[in-house]
Design a protein around this motif. Structure first.
Motif, PDB file in Angstrom:
ATOM      1  N   ARG A 168       0.832  -1.207   0.000  1.00 13.75           N
ATOM      2  CA  ARG A 168       0.000   0.000   0.000  1.00 13.75           C
ATOM      3  C   ARG A 168       0.859   1.247   0.000  1.00 13.75           C
ATOM      4  NH1 ARG A 168      -5.235   1.234   3.964  1.00 13.75           N
ATOM      5  NH2 ARG A 168      -5.932   3.115   2.867  1.00 13.75           N
ATOM      6  N   VAL A 169       0.479   2.209  -0.828  1.00 11.08           N
ATOM      7  CA  VAL A 169       1.147   3.513  -0.873  1.00 11.08           C
ATOM      8  C   VAL A 169       0.097   4.564  -0.536  1.00 11.08           C
ATOM      9  CG1 VAL A 169       2.520   5.125  -2.238  1.00 11.08           C
ATOM     10  CG2 VAL A 169       2.691   2.661  -2.673  1.00 11.08           C
ATOM     11  N   GLN A 179       7.997   9.359  -2.060  1.00 10.20           N
ATOM     12  CA  GLN A 179       6.879   8.603  -2.626  1.00 10.20           C
ATOM     13  C   GLN A 179       7.372   7.570  -3.636  1.00 10.20           C
ATOM     14  OE1 GLN A 179       4.314   8.196  -1.201  1.00 10.20           O
ATOM     15  NE2 GLN A 179       2.511   9.167  -2.087  1.00 10.20           N
ATOM     16  N   LEU A 204       6.815   3.548  -3.258  1.00  8.47           N
ATOM     17  CA  LEU A 204       6.249   2.714  -4.312  1.00  8.47           C
ATOM     18  C   LEU A 204       7.141   1.513  -4.609  1.00  8.47           C
ATOM     19  CD1 LEU A 204       3.950   2.372  -6.309  1.00  8.47           C
ATOM     20  CD2 LEU A 204       5.128   3.943  -7.860  1.00  8.47           C
ATOM     21  N   SER A 213       7.016  -0.989  -1.645  1.00  5.97           N
ATOM     22  CA  SER A 213       5.759  -1.730  -1.509  1.00  5.97           C
ATOM     23  C   SER A 213       5.692  -2.931  -2.438  1.00  5.97           C
ATOM     24  CB  SER A 213       4.571  -0.800  -1.788  1.00  5.97           C
ATOM     25  OG  SER A 213       4.527  -0.430  -3.155  1.00  5.97           O
ATOM     26  N   LEU A 223      -3.144   1.802  -4.025  1.00  9.67           N
ATOM     27  CA  LEU A 223      -2.627   3.160  -4.177  1.00  9.67           C
ATOM     28  C   LEU A 223      -3.707   4.153  -3.750  1.00  9.67           C
ATOM     29  CD1 LEU A 223      -1.063   2.635  -7.728  1.00  9.67           C
ATOM     30  CD2 LEU A 223       0.102   2.459  -5.517  1.00  9.67           C
ATOM     31  N   HIS A 262      -1.946   8.445  -4.280  1.00 14.01           N
ATOM     32  CA  HIS A 262      -0.508   8.497  -4.012  1.00 14.01           C
ATOM     33  C   HIS A 262       0.225   9.617  -4.745  1.00 14.01           C
ATOM     34  CE1 HIS A 262      -0.573   6.406  -7.806  1.00 14.01           C
ATOM     35  NE2 HIS A 262       0.697   6.102  -7.808  1.00 14.01           N
ATOM     36  N   THR A 313       4.510   3.997 -11.637  1.00 11.72           N
ATOM     37  CA  THR A 313       3.390   3.122 -11.281  1.00 11.72           C
ATOM     38  C   THR A 313       3.018   2.215 -12.448  1.00 11.72           C
ATOM     39  OG1 THR A 313       2.501   4.770  -9.740  1.00 11.72           O
ATOM     40  CG2 THR A 313       0.986   3.067 -10.536  1.00 11.72           C
ATOM     41  N   THR A 357      -4.015  -4.233  -9.144  1.00 17.76           N
ATOM     42  CA  THR A 357      -3.852  -2.889  -8.571  1.00 17.76           C
ATOM     43  C   THR A 357      -5.177  -2.150  -8.466  1.00 17.76           C
ATOM     44  OG1 THR A 357      -1.631  -2.740  -9.547  1.00 17.76           O
ATOM     45  CG2 THR A 357      -2.649  -0.678  -8.843  1.00 17.76           C
ATOM     46  N   MET A 390      -6.237   1.766  -7.687  1.00 14.63           N
ATOM     47  CA  MET A 390      -5.706   3.120  -7.516  1.00 14.63           C
ATOM     48  C   MET A 390      -6.854   4.113  -7.331  1.00 14.63           C
ATOM     49  SD  MET A 390      -3.360   5.467 -10.112  1.00 14.63           S
ATOM     50  CE  MET A 390      -4.673   5.673 -11.343  1.00 14.63           C
ATOM     51  N   THR A 417      -7.891   7.920  -7.048  1.00 17.37           N
ATOM     52  CA  THR A 417      -7.295   9.181  -7.489  1.00 17.37           C
ATOM     53  C   THR A 417      -8.367  10.230  -7.714  1.00 17.37           C
ATOM     54  OG1 THR A 417      -5.925  10.238  -9.189  1.00 17.37           O
ATOM     55  CG2 THR A 417      -7.352   8.439  -9.912  1.00 17.37           C
TER      56      THR A 417
END
Length: 257
Positions: A84-85, A155, A159, A162, A172, A175, A191, A202, A204, A206
């Motif tokens: 996890r980020v 960061q 990444l 992780s 994510l 992130h 990424t 994944t 993400m 955002t």
């Protein structure tokens, strides 16, 4: 495969501020998918990630990974197979340790502790080669404390850390939100590269609609704990930023804004 099955989640239960965010919520992510999740504040995006990772517990329902019920599995046990980020660059690293020490910790994730040295200096060259393509100068700062690095450098390091050990899922959580535009682009390219090379499933979250459109093979929009848009494969590739903005505007009007 990841599955949230018939999940209910209440906040402030038993008070006048009680709120049900998820009610009979169902969500599945197939192996190998890269899912971009968008939605307004309070839509349930980060709460969903917290339910998956175990930092929030479901009130009803199940969390399943590859058919295994992990609903009541502790958070640190889940993280053996989940990377996890976070939005905050400081959460994914140890600021008082240097880059080499941070990488060594990540490299030993899930391995038993013993009396050998925590830092394997035989791997220094490998770590440098891993950092060099970032073009952030980190390969020459292995003995620099992570707390003195910029947010973008931290960061990028988070990444990489992780995904240093085999994981089933990469989570994510906005992130790139705390980064300047140029650094955010670097992190997003990294990424995409990591997801392609490692074939890791994944999710993400955002707020950047362009990233949601350009990255991944599935796009999900959430609102008030529900999925209101779900585009996969070719359908997802046809989605434009303007299409998502149109849905946002419609929701905003319905909510009286």
């Amino acid at each position: 495969m990841l599955e949230l099955a018939h999940v209910n989640k209440y906040f402030n239960p038993g008070t006048v501020n009680e709120m049900c965010l998820f009610e009979d919520f169902n969500f599945q992510v197939e192996d190998g998918q890269f899912v971009s999740v968008v939605g307004s504040n309070g839509s349930g995006k980060t709460s969903m990630l917290n339910l998956i990772c175990g930092s929030l517990r479901v009130d009803m329902g199940k969390v399943l990974i590859n058919g295994e019920d992990i609903t009541y599995k502790k958070e640190f046990l889940r993280h053996k197979k989940i990377g996890r980020v976070f939005q905050d660059p400081s959460k994914g690293t140890c600021p008082s340790m240097n880059i080499l020490e941070n990488l060594s910790i990540a490299d030993n994730k899930g391995k038993p502790f013993n009396l050998t040295r925590g830092t394997n200096r035989k791997k220094i060259d490998a770590y440098k080669e891993m950092l060099r393509p970032l073009n952030l100068g980190l390969e020459d700062k292995l003995y620099t404390k992570v707390g003195s690095l910029s947010g973008g450098q931290r960061q990028a390091l988070s990444l990489l850390m992780s995904t240093m050990t085999p994981i089933d899922f990469l989570i994510l959580d906005e992130h790139t939100a705390a980064l300047d535009p140029k650094t955010a682009e670097i992190i997003m390219k990294l990424t995409g590269q990591i997801v392609r090379e490692k074939h890791v499933t994944t999710i993400m979250v955002t707020h950047n609609l362009r990233y949601a459109v350009e990255y991944g093979d599935r796009l999900v929009m959430m609102h008030e704990g529900k999925v209101v848009l779900d585009k996969v494969g070719e359908e997802k590739q046809e989605v434009k930023v303007e299409d998502i903005m149109h849905i946002f505007n419609e929701i905003s009007i319905e909510c009286g804004n």
